[in-house]
Design an enzyme around this catalytic site. Structure first.
Site, PDB file in Angstrom:
ATOM      1  N   LYS A 157       0.846  -1.201   0.000  1.00  0.00           N
ATOM      2  CA  LYS A 157       0.000   0.000   0.000  1.00  0.00           C
ATOM      3  C   LYS A 157       0.882   1.251   0.000  1.00  0.00           C
ATOM      4  O   LYS A 157       0.701   2.146  -0.792  1.00  0.00           O
ATOM      5  CB  LYS A 157      -0.926  -0.028   1.227  1.00  0.00           C
ATOM      6  CG  LYS A 157      -1.841   1.150   1.312  1.00  0.00           C
ATOM      7  CD  LYS A 157      -2.855   0.996   2.436  1.00  0.00           C
ATOM      8  CE  LYS A 157      -3.588   2.320   2.631  1.00  0.00           C
ATOM      9  NZ  LYS A 157      -4.573   2.259   3.700  1.00  0.00           N
ATOM     10  N   GLU A 211      10.397  -4.726   4.808  1.00  0.00           N
ATOM     11  CA  GLU A 211      10.518  -6.123   4.387  1.00  0.00           C
ATOM     12  C   GLU A 211      10.212  -6.273   2.898  1.00  0.00           C
ATOM     13  O   GLU A 211      10.964  -6.894   2.147  1.00  0.00           O
ATOM     14  CB  GLU A 211       9.534  -7.004   5.170  1.00  0.00           C
ATOM     15  CG  GLU A 211       9.823  -7.124   6.651  1.00  0.00           C
ATOM     16  CD  GLU A 211       9.092  -6.066   7.469  1.00  0.00           C
ATOM     17  OE1 GLU A 211       8.847  -4.952   6.962  1.00  0.00           O
ATOM     18  OE2 GLU A 211       8.778  -6.364   8.637  1.00  0.00           O
ATOM     19  N   GLY A 251      -5.094  -1.708   4.767  1.00  0.00           N
ATOM     20  CA  GLY A 251      -4.276  -2.838   4.320  1.00  0.00           C
ATOM     21  C   GLY A 251      -4.942  -4.182   4.575  1.00  0.00           C
ATOM     22  O   GLY A 251      -5.040  -5.030   3.686  1.00  0.00           O
ATOM     23  N   ARG A 252      -5.452  -4.371   5.786  1.00  0.00           N
ATOM     24  CA  ARG A 252      -6.016  -5.677   6.131  1.00  0.00           C
ATOM     25  C   ARG A 252      -7.399  -5.891   5.518  1.00  0.00           C
ATOM     26  O   ARG A 252      -7.969  -6.970   5.614  1.00  0.00           O
ATOM     27  CB  ARG A 252      -6.061  -5.852   7.648  1.00  0.00           C
ATOM     28  CG  ARG A 252      -6.736  -4.716   8.383  1.00  0.00           C
ATOM     29  CD  ARG A 252      -6.444  -4.776   9.866  1.00  0.00           C
ATOM     30  NE  ARG A 252      -6.990  -3.644  10.600  1.00  0.00           N
ATOM     31  CZ  ARG A 252      -6.377  -2.486  10.761  1.00  0.00           C
ATOM     32  NH1 ARG A 252      -5.195  -2.273  10.205  1.00  0.00           N
ATOM     33  NH2 ARG A 252      -6.934  -1.510  11.468  1.00  0.00           N
ATOM     34  N   GLU A 309      -5.388  -6.531  14.593  1.00  0.00           N
ATOM     35  CA  GLU A 309      -4.867  -5.208  14.239  1.00  0.00           C
ATOM     36  C   GLU A 309      -6.005  -4.178  14.292  1.00  0.00           C
ATOM     37  O   GLU A 309      -5.788  -3.016  14.600  1.00  0.00           O
ATOM     38  CB  GLU A 309      -4.223  -5.240  12.845  1.00  0.00           C
ATOM     39  CG  GLU A 309      -3.358  -4.033  12.562  1.00  0.00           C
ATOM     40  CD  GLU A 309      -2.419  -4.219  11.381  1.00  0.00           C
ATOM     41  OE1 GLU A 309      -1.254  -4.610  11.582  1.00  0.00           O
ATOM     42  OE2 GLU A 309      -2.857  -3.968  10.247  1.00  0.00           O
ATOM     43  N   HIS A 319      -6.274 -32.863  17.462  1.00  0.00           N
ATOM     44  CA  HIS A 319      -5.142 -33.662  17.932  1.00  0.00           C
ATOM     45  C   HIS A 319      -4.021 -32.770  18.439  1.00  0.00           C
ATOM     46  O   HIS A 319      -2.880 -33.213  18.572  1.00  0.00           O
ATOM     47  CB  HIS A 319      -4.655 -34.568  16.797  1.00  0.00           C
ATOM     48  CG  HIS A 319      -5.739 -35.484  16.323  1.00  0.00           C
ATOM     49  ND1 HIS A 319      -5.991 -36.706  16.919  1.00  0.00           N
ATOM     50  CD2 HIS A 319      -6.680 -35.323  15.368  1.00  0.00           C
ATOM     51  CE1 HIS A 319      -7.037 -37.262  16.305  1.00  0.00           C
ATOM     52  NE2 HIS A 319      -7.481 -36.445  15.372  1.00  0.00           N
ATOM     53  N   LYS A 323       8.951  -0.764  14.572  1.00  0.00           N
ATOM     54  CA  LYS A 323       9.612  -0.415  13.308  1.00  0.00           C
ATOM     55  C   LYS A 323      10.677   0.648  13.552  1.00  0.00           C
ATOM     56  O   LYS A 323      11.771   0.580  13.005  1.00  0.00           O
ATOM     57  CB  LYS A 323       8.585   0.149  12.319  1.00  0.00           C
ATOM     58  CG  LYS A 323       7.616  -0.854  11.741  1.00  0.00           C
ATOM     59  CD  LYS A 323       6.792  -0.174  10.650  1.00  0.00           C
ATOM     60  CE  LYS A 323       5.558  -0.967  10.300  1.00  0.00           C
ATOM     61  NZ  LYS A 323       4.631  -0.222   9.448  1.00  0.00           N
TER      62      LYS A 323
HETATM   63  O1  G6P Z   1       0.981  -2.759   2.207  1.00  0.00           O
HETATM   64  P1  G6P Z   1       2.079  -2.178   3.015  1.00  0.00           P
HETATM   65  O2  G6P Z   1       2.067  -0.678   2.990  1.00  0.00           O
HETATM   66  O3  G6P Z   1       3.411  -2.722   2.580  1.00  0.00           O
HETATM   67  O4  G6P Z   1       1.853  -2.561   4.507  1.00  0.00           O
HETATM   68  C1  G6P Z   1       1.927  -3.880   4.983  1.00  0.00           C
HETATM   69  C2  G6P Z   1       1.517  -3.953   6.425  1.00  0.00           C
HETATM   70  O5  G6P Z   1       2.363  -3.096   7.154  1.00  0.00           O
HETATM   71  C3  G6P Z   1       2.076  -2.694   8.457  1.00  0.00           C
HETATM   72  O6  G6P Z   1       2.788  -3.443   9.370  1.00  0.00           O
HETATM   73  C4  G6P Z   1       0.638  -2.584   8.835  1.00  0.00           C
HETATM   74  O7  G6P Z   1       0.478  -2.822  10.203  1.00  0.00           O
HETATM   75  C5  G6P Z   1      -0.244  -3.545   8.099  1.00  0.00           C
HETATM   76  O8  G6P Z   1      -1.576  -3.149   8.280  1.00  0.00           O
HETATM   77  C6  G6P Z   1       0.077  -3.560   6.638  1.00  0.00           C
HETATM   78  O9  G6P Z   1      -0.807  -4.430   5.991  1.00  0.00           O
END
Ligand code: G6P
Length: 631
Positions: free
Chosen positions: A277, A283, A337-338, A424, A455, A580
């Protein structure tokens, strides 16, 4: 200029309603207190008991004066608190005998059956929960979401994932603009691009068809698409459309994840989709640079244009990275994002794998639930019922966790996705107005497909802690098996457990029953099951693309309902920031120590010791040449 009276005792950052851009407001306060600095509202003058504040925001959107009232101060809340005593005296064994009650606790919509009769609730409990919904302004909050109001107030954004799956002719506005045409522009672009890749008219740098896709992304840019992909992999119609193609997900910055994802792949036939996003997530960007290196070292730098595309709201950074903006698929800041799996985040990789028509079915399923959630009375509204019952379990009965137990291997990645959507969204400690919550909100979600979970951790669920369970099953199997001579088909065998477990939890087994079975005295305590453990069952017709879309939307809206009742902002995620920031400090230190041998400095004793050990064991500087996985 409006005059606003504030009660300084309840006044906290976030309570000030913001005047329109560059407007001034006079705010009178009752007792002497200092002005709470709040984002874009600046104090320009202070007279006796009055602040003159001016908005420096660019936005013209006015935040409505937020109420400082907490839901726990309302009568329906207090009434439910009292009601706990009544429920404590009941046992599910008895509640389940009341057939009228059980009948009222079964709701069917579009072939999906919700049975919540095994909740620790009576009919008057649900009545009281509906009153709580009223006190929380649930109807108004749902409307505000659908009307595109900036309900994500700490980020000043609308929350419109419903627009991502709306039909073309629907009008859904954010900031006065109908966003549905923009959504469909991107969907059309995805359809066109995925058709070209799948048909082989878009080829890689050496002229070969791109049959493998690696989607790079993390969090919301990963978990939803992974869940849907895993679910569709074994759906016969979807599987037919994916013939000869592979979709992989690279999320973790651990180089091992790169190694695993690259194993067996040929850069000539691989398309990389960078999904982020923000296009700044550490990462994802390192993994994207790694994959760019993997492609250009094999095929030359010019190959990147043919082998890498992107999904983002930040198209400027996409271009800076070196991806042709023509090959970038947009989404918008009103998609969290989620909640983004129905945007290009999920639609692009899934269309590349299964073709757009399958993904359109998935979107239609989600849209069907969006309509149901918006227009059905609360008594028969699946997300509303589920949300209210969760609030009842978490906040009133004090059960902090929820187990998500799909009796479906296809839903293997459902719990991990819901973990992010739920935890989240609702893992918050303050109300939307910034007031610390005097009650517990949010829940701990975990789960595994049945029967595997049986199990593993079911012991604790049956005899240890009380964990409200969601049992999710389907009438039809995606891949039926029946062996001649077996008592039942393999799906019936699986579903026997789906039907049995909720009753085992609800009824338990008492010492009298055990005595009757001649269980030796010393084993009776060990073999006793207290029962009275709540669960609910969701039975779907199947797990095809449409049903998967429905299931996703049911959970998304359920989680929103919970947040609306608790009075929190379910759409921001400030809690992920601190880690972060601290990682940046560590990264700087690692670079310094590796390149200049500098000592570890500026950390506490524990971190200093660990970092020093870490640097000792793996000495060496970043070298001049690239190193890629050797698997
Ligand atoms: O899609 P991006 O901007 O790379 O973000 C990826 C993720 O990063 C963060 O850790 C947020 O907490 C998430 O809500 C998000 O989905």
């Amino acid at each position: 200029m409006d005059a606003v009276r504030f009660d300084p005792i309840r006044l906290q950052p976030g309570h000030l309603s913001r005047p329109r851009s560059h407007e001034r407001w006079r705010c009178e306060y009752i007792e002497s207190t200092s002005y709470p600095e709040k984002g874009s509202c600046v104090l320009v003058e202070e007279e006796a008991r009055t602040w003159i504040v001016e908005s420096r925001a660019d936005s013209e959107v006015e935040t409505v004066m937020a109420s400082t009232a907490l839901i726990c101060d309302t009568e329906p809340w207090k009434d439910l608190k009292e009601h706990i005593n009544v429920i404590e005296k009941t046992h599910l064994r008895d509640l389940m005998n009341d057939v009228d009650r059980c009948q009222s606790m079964m709701v069917e919509f579009d072939g999906i059956i919700l049975d919540y009769s095994r909740q620790r609730a009576r009919l008057d409990t649900t009545e009281k929960l509906f009153k709580l919904a009223e006190a929380a302004d649930l109807r108004k909050k749902i409307d505000s979401m659908y009307n595109g109001e900036h309900i994500n107030s700490t980020e000043n954004r609308s929350v419109l994932h419903i627009a991502l799956r709306a039909p073309r002719d629907k009008v859904i506005c954010s900031d006065g603009k109908n966003v549905v045409p923009d959504v469909w522009d991107v969907l059309d672009k995805i359809k066109d691009f995925s058709d070209r890749v799948r048909s082989g008219s878009w080829v890689g740098a050496t002229g070969k068809a791109l049959k493998d896709v690696v989607a790079i992304g993390i969090g919301g840019s990963f978990l939803g698409p992974l869940f849907v992909h895993t679910a569709l992999q074994t759906d016969p119609e979807s599987a037919d459309c994916a013939n000869g193609r592979q979709l992989r997900f690279l999320a973790n910055v651990d180089p091992v994840d790169v190694a695993r994802n690259l194993k067996g792949l040929n850069p000539e036939t691989t398309l990389v989709v960078v999904v982020s996003k923000t296009f700044t997530t550490a990462e994802t960007m390192l993994n994207a640079r790694t994959m760019r290196e993997w492609i250009s070292s094999a095929l030359g730098a010019q190959a990147v244009a043919k082998h890498m595309v992107a999904v983002s709201t930040n198209l400027t950074l996409v271009e800076k990275f070196g991806i042709d903006p023509a090959n970038a698929f947009a989404f918008w800041d009103w998609v969290g994002g989620r909640y983004s799996v129905c945007s290009a985040v999920g639609v692009l990789p899934l269309s590349l794998q299964y073709g757009f028509p399958i993904v359109e079915k998935f979107l239609k399923g989600a849209s069907n639930i969006d309509n149901h959630f918006y227009s059905t009375s609360f008594e028969r509204n699946l997300p509303v019922l589920l949300g209210l019952l969760s609030v009842w379990n978490v906040t009133f009965l004090g059960y902090p966790a929820r187990a998500i137990l799909p009796y479906a291997q296809a839903l293997e990645k459902f719990a991990p996705h819901i973990q992010q959507v739920s935890m989240e969204s609702n893992g918050k400690g303050v109300s939307i107005d910034g007031v610390p919550l005097p009650f517990e909100a949010g829940e701990i979600d975990f789960g595994e497909p049945g029967t595997n979970g049986q199990h593993s951790f079911y012991q604790l669920i049956h005899q240890g802690r009380v964990i409200p369970c969601d049992f999710i099953g389907s009438i039809k199997s995606q891949q039926p098996i029946y062996l001649k001579g077996e008592v039942v088909s393999n799906h019936d065998e699986l579903m026997s457990n789906f039907f049995a477990q909720p009753d085992a939890l609800a009824y338990g087994k008492n010492p009298e029953q055990l005595l009757h079975e001649n269980v030796p005295d010393h084993l009776i305590p060990h073999k006793t099951f207290s029962g009275n453990r709540p669960s609910l069952s969701l039975l779907l017709p199947s797990f095809d693309a449409y049903n998967i879309g429905q299931l996703l939307a049911i959970y998304e809206h359920r989680i929103a309902v919970e947040g609306f009742i608790w009075g929190i902002n379910s759409f921001d995620q400030w809690g992920v920031e601190l880690g972060k920031v601290l990682a940046t400090q560590v990264r700087k230190q690692l670079h310094l120590s590796r390149t200049e041998g500098g000592p570890v400095q500026g950390f506490n004793f524990s971190t200093t010791t660990l970092l020093t050990k870490y640097l000792e064991v793996e000495p060496g500087n970043p070298s001049d040449s690239n190193e890629l996985p050797r698997l």
